[in-house]
Design an enzyme around this catalytic site. Sequence first.
Site, PDB file in Angstrom:
ATOM      1  N   GLN A   1       0.610  -0.998  -0.068  1.00 28.48           N
ATOM      2  CA  GLN A   1       0.279   0.414  -0.292  1.00 28.48           C
ATOM      3  C   GLN A   1       1.003   1.617  -0.186  1.00 28.48           C
ATOM      4  O   GLN A   1       0.369   2.437  -0.810  1.00 28.48           O
ATOM      5  CB  GLN A   1      -1.064   0.205   1.217  1.00 28.48           C
ATOM      6  CG  GLN A   1      -1.746   1.454   1.554  1.00 28.48           C
ATOM      7  CD  GLN A   1      -2.348   1.937   2.600  1.00 28.48           C
ATOM      8  OE1 GLN A   1      -1.906   0.502   3.801  1.00 28.48           O
ATOM      9  NE2 GLN A   1      -3.157   2.575   2.723  1.00 28.48           N
TER      10      GLN A   1
ATOM     11  N   ARG B   1       6.368 -10.240  -4.967  1.00 28.47           N
ATOM     12  CA  ARG B   1       5.384  -9.831  -6.169  1.00 28.47           C
ATOM     13  C   ARG B   1       5.563  -8.810  -6.655  1.00 28.47           C
ATOM     14  O   ARG B   1       5.746  -8.093  -6.063  1.00 28.47           O
ATOM     15  CB  ARG B   1       4.016 -10.867  -5.205  1.00 28.47           C
ATOM     16  CG  ARG B   1       3.244  -9.125  -4.617  1.00 28.47           C
ATOM     17  CD  ARG B   1       2.143  -9.822  -3.463  1.00 28.47           C
ATOM     18  NE  ARG B   1       2.818  -8.371  -3.087  1.00 28.47           N
ATOM     19  CZ  ARG B   1       1.718  -7.247  -2.929  1.00 28.47           C
ATOM     20  NH1 ARG B   1       1.267  -6.763  -3.389  1.00 28.47           N
ATOM     21  NH2 ARG B   1       1.703  -6.515  -1.734  1.00 28.47           N
TER      22      ARG B   1
ATOM     23  N   ASP C   1      10.460  -6.596  -4.455  1.00 26.44           N
ATOM     24  CA  ASP C   1       9.181  -7.210  -3.850  1.00 26.44           C
ATOM     25  C   ASP C   1       9.309  -8.654  -3.807  1.00 26.44           C
ATOM     26  O   ASP C   1       9.590  -8.835  -5.245  1.00 26.44           O
ATOM     27  CB  ASP C   1       7.954  -6.412  -3.872  1.00 26.44           C
ATOM     28  CG  ASP C   1       6.639  -6.498  -2.871  1.00 26.44           C
ATOM     29  OD1 ASP C   1       6.310  -7.819  -1.853  1.00 26.44           O
ATOM     30  OD2 ASP C   1       6.111  -5.269  -2.088  1.00 26.44           O
TER      31      ASP C   1
ATOM     32  N   LYS D   1       7.304  -3.929  15.998  1.00 19.46           N
ATOM     33  CA  LYS D   1       7.827  -2.599  15.895  1.00 19.46           C
ATOM     34  C   LYS D   1       8.114  -2.281  17.297  1.00 19.46           C
ATOM     35  O   LYS D   1       9.605  -1.331  17.092  1.00 19.46           O
ATOM     36  CB  LYS D   1       6.477  -1.914  15.352  1.00 19.46           C
ATOM     37  CG  LYS D   1       5.709  -1.849  13.954  1.00 19.46           C
ATOM     38  CD  LYS D   1       7.462  -1.339  12.675  1.00 19.46           C
ATOM     39  CE  LYS D   1       6.365  -2.094  11.691  1.00 19.46           C
ATOM     40  NZ  LYS D   1       7.561  -1.936  10.697  1.00 19.46           N
TER      41      LYS D   1
ATOM     42  N   TYR E   1       3.178  -7.749  16.396  1.00 17.01           N
ATOM     43  CA  TYR E   1       3.615  -6.606  15.271  1.00 17.01           C
ATOM     44  C   TYR E   1       3.810  -5.639  16.329  1.00 17.01           C
ATOM     45  O   TYR E   1       5.284  -4.878  15.669  1.00 17.01           O
ATOM     46  CB  TYR E   1       1.548  -6.592  14.328  1.00 17.01           C
ATOM     47  CG  TYR E   1       2.052  -4.881  13.733  1.00 17.01           C
ATOM     48  CD1 TYR E   1       2.686  -5.121  12.815  1.00 17.01           C
ATOM     49  CD2 TYR E   1       1.604  -3.327  13.587  1.00 17.01           C
ATOM     50  CE1 TYR E   1       3.175  -3.943  11.605  1.00 17.01           C
ATOM     51  CE2 TYR E   1       2.057  -2.817  13.133  1.00 17.01           C
ATOM     52  CZ  TYR E   1       2.374  -2.604  11.749  1.00 17.01           C
ATOM     53  OH  TYR E   1       2.508  -1.695  11.241  1.00 17.01           O
TER      54      TYR E   1
END
Length: 319
Positions: free
Chosen positions: A13, A37, A35, A147, A143
Amino acid sequence: MAGKILIIGACGQIGTELTLKLRDLYGNDQVVASDIREGNEELMSSGPFELANATDAAKIEALIDTYNISEVYLMAAMLSATAEKAPMKAWNLNMDSLFHILNFAKDKKIEKVFWPSSIAVFGPTTPKNDTPQTTIMEPSTVYGISKQTGERWCEYYHDKYGVDVRSIRYPGIISYKTLPGGGTTDYAIEIFHEALKNKEYTSFLAEDAGLPMMYMDDAIKATVDIMAAASEKIKVRSSYNLSALSFTPKILAEAIQKEIPEFKIAYQPDFRQKIADSWPSSINDSEARKDWNWKHEFDLQNLVKEMLTGVSGQLKNSK
Ligand code: AKB
């Protein structure tokens, strides 16, 4: 800039729009996208692209050597909701990829690093409103733990080895060009697609789940600005609080109803509600504003207008 830029996670994104912006600013050939993909047509056709797994240190090192890379933007990560379902995979991706890049910088293979942190570094014991830069941080998600750990390592590599690493704690980022994947703040994007397609949306967060948010253009501006700032201006080497807007699903739905009066919203909170409950509602970002002149531009109604125009353009093109 001595060498080229490498974006890891360029098809996600934020990565997609960041790559296009950096190509605009510095030249298409100067910005190598990579990346696991392939990305959208615009990204793939506008400059160099390489398939690479962010945890594959040898592959990343080969890209750095082949393209004479001096700056890396490490955008690959597993986000909050997905990470709860695959904790070890998330931990390995989020941490290994960061260590590889920090070590390349420590060994002087690259000069500058951008690594995004998140409001997920905060937890249920953090002050919820106007959350300060330095405060209690006891994240309760995989997550968030990754972080927060990453922030500590960034600061350590800067202080101990002189690594020029810069970071921002992104809030929920709202955009239409590339869909996000697996975040808790994703409802604030889905809602626009459903408002235009079906005139109704069932939110997976409760109506009063207030979270810090930002329009993509502001997030990209912040990222470009912090990387362009003189090194001595970057006083925080863990990660900067960054803020623009704060809204609840109800407030967002009301702003959409100003443009689409027949739009209806319902609420069916799922496991993501608990994640949202553990995060701040609003963020104090005075240090970013003071140190490197951060300023946001988009308010809620501008964001809603941009999103409705952007998503409806996409829906027309897909017919
Ligand atoms: C998420 O919801 O996981 C992300 C974030 C706030 O970092 N958008």
